[in-house]
Design a protein around this motif. Structure first.
Motif, PDB file in Angstrom:
ATOM      1  N   TYR A   1       6.401 -10.100   1.045  1.00 59.38           N
ATOM      2  CA  TYR A   1       5.757  -8.764   1.459  1.00 59.38           C
ATOM      3  C   TYR A   1       3.987  -9.102   1.011  1.00 59.38           C
ATOM      4  O   TYR A   1       3.600  -8.991   1.868  1.00 59.38           O
ATOM      5  CB  TYR A   1       6.427  -7.933   0.252  1.00 59.38           C
ATOM      6  CG  TYR A   1       5.911  -6.411   0.833  1.00 59.38           C
ATOM      7  CD1 TYR A   1       6.142  -5.425   1.589  1.00 59.38           C
ATOM      8  CD2 TYR A   1       4.804  -6.244   0.495  1.00 59.38           C
ATOM      9  CE1 TYR A   1       6.161  -4.123   1.882  1.00 59.38           C
ATOM     10  CE2 TYR A   1       3.655  -4.950   1.136  1.00 59.38           C
ATOM     11  CZ  TYR A   1       4.478  -4.530   1.571  1.00 59.38           C
ATOM     12  OH  TYR A   1       3.326  -2.491   2.022  1.00 59.38           O
ATOM     13  N   VAL A   2       3.954  -9.258  -0.313  1.00 58.31           N
ATOM     14  CA  VAL A   2       2.823 -10.136   0.039  1.00 58.31           C
ATOM     15  C   VAL A   2       2.217 -10.935   1.306  1.00 58.31           C
ATOM     16  O   VAL A   2       1.085 -11.129   1.688  1.00 58.31           O
ATOM     17  CB  VAL A   2       2.426 -10.814  -1.323  1.00 58.31           C
ATOM     18  CG1 VAL A   2       1.641 -11.667  -1.964  1.00 58.31           C
ATOM     19  CG2 VAL A   2       2.411  -9.793  -2.829  1.00 58.31           C
ATOM     20  N   SER A   3       2.903 -12.102   1.270  1.00 66.62           N
ATOM     21  CA  SER A   3       2.585 -13.618   1.935  1.00 66.62           C
ATOM     22  C   SER A   3       2.058 -12.262   4.519  1.00 66.62           C
ATOM     23  O   SER A   3       1.479 -12.275   4.326  1.00 66.62           O
ATOM     24  CB  SER A   3       3.533 -14.089   2.522  1.00 66.62           C
ATOM     25  OG  SER A   3       3.755 -14.988   3.685  1.00 66.62           O
ATOM     26  N   ASN A   4       3.267 -11.280   3.810  1.00 64.72           N
ATOM     27  CA  ASN A   4       2.851 -11.070   4.588  1.00 64.72           C
ATOM     28  C   ASN A   4       2.087 -10.321   5.215  1.00 64.72           C
ATOM     29  O   ASN A   4       1.034 -10.050   6.715  1.00 64.72           O
ATOM     30  CB  ASN A   4       4.432  -9.973   5.622  1.00 64.72           C
ATOM     31  CG  ASN A   4       5.888 -10.651   5.990  1.00 64.72           C
ATOM     32  OD1 ASN A   4       5.600 -11.733   6.333  1.00 64.72           O
ATOM     33  ND2 ASN A   4       7.042 -10.527   5.735  1.00 64.72           N
ATOM     34  N   TRP A   5       2.103  -9.183   4.287  1.00 63.40           N
ATOM     35  CA  TRP A   5       0.567  -8.761   4.146  1.00 63.40           C
ATOM     36  C   TRP A   5      -1.122  -8.975   4.600  1.00 63.40           C
ATOM     37  O   TRP A   5      -1.676  -8.955   5.183  1.00 63.40           O
ATOM     38  CB  TRP A   5       0.689  -7.415   2.686  1.00 63.40           C
ATOM     39  CG  TRP A   5      -0.687  -6.331   1.954  1.00 63.40           C
ATOM     40  CD1 TRP A   5      -0.439  -5.056   3.317  1.00 63.40           C
ATOM     41  CD2 TRP A   5      -1.561  -6.903   1.579  1.00 63.40           C
ATOM     42  NE1 TRP A   5      -2.043  -5.128   2.411  1.00 63.40           N
ATOM     43  CE2 TRP A   5      -2.684  -5.827   1.913  1.00 63.40           C
ATOM     44  CE3 TRP A   5      -1.713  -7.825   1.124  1.00 63.40           C
ATOM     45  CZ2 TRP A   5      -4.109  -5.290   1.505  1.00 63.40           C
ATOM     46  CZ3 TRP A   5      -3.356  -7.783   0.631  1.00 63.40           C
ATOM     47  CH2 TRP A   5      -4.949  -6.666   0.956  1.00 63.40           C
TER      48      TRP A   5
END
Length: 213
Positions: A201-205
């Motif tokens: 999620y952090v990477s995509n955000w």
């Protein structure tokens, strides 16, 4: 990607360097606690990773035991301790040094590192920051200049966190981060830790926030 010493911490250097993330560990941990995660699962392409290790100092809540900490806890429910200012100075120097090599700086951390990242990035550092990541943390009282409220902030928290609770995060973020450009994501199954769902999620955000394909 090669790994080198960076003061008391570590730095992961990609073959092509376009951006830098400075990531702060939690209480009692060190840079080594995140080396494998960033090495095996990079959040962003072409991203240098700076992993500082916090100063070693007595922590009151842990009976004065000396450990790596970004600030002192008198009790676990404390919101702010003046020792945080010493860490702010350390992080600001790192950010200033990294600004010489890239225009894209990201600041983040876990637990105490999340608290320190929010405080430093929003209220203390005066240079440009593209994004702030706060994992399993909370907010301390701070005066945020209006121009810094537009910095994208990701706050990610586990509903099963019994150390720094979801209730505490919601209360302090609602109180001290009013008007900030923040995204809050709750993982219903996560305790006080990091899992791969969160990491993805952090990477995509970050990629969406920074318009990285």
């Amino acid at each position: 990607m090669k790994v080198e010493q960076y003061g008391r911490g570590l730095v992961l250097i990609p073959e092509v360097h376009k951006r830098t993330i400075v990531f702060l560990h939690g209480l009692g941990d060190s840079a080594n606690g995140f080396e494998d995660l960033f090495y095996d699962y990079p959040l962003l392409p072409d991203c240098k990773v700076v992993l500082p290790t916090a100063p070693s100092s007595p922590v009151t809540v842990n009976n004065g035991m000396v450990m790596n900490s970004w600030y002192d806890f008198i009790t676990i429910d404390d919101e702010y301790h003046h020792s945080l200012e010493n860490s702010v100075e350390i992080i600001c120097k790192i950010l200033d040094e990294e600004r010489k090599h890239t225009d894209c700086l990201i600041l983040g951390g876990l637990s105490q590192g999340a608290v320190t990242s929010l405080y430093t990035g929003l209220a203390k550092y005066t240079g440009k920051i593209e994004a702030i990541i706060a994992l399993s943390g909370y907010a301390v009282p701070m005066n945020i200049p209006e121009e810094r409220k537009s910095i994208p902030v990701l706050i990610y928290h586990g509903a099963q966190d019994t150390l720094l609770t979801l209730e505490r995060m919601n209360l302090t973020v609602g109180k001290y981060l009013q008007g900030v450009n923040k995204t809050i994501e709750i993982n219903q199954h996560l305790p006080h830790s990091i899992d791969m769902i969160e990491w993805g999620y952090v990477s995509n955000w970050l990629k969406n926030t920074l318009n990285i394909s």
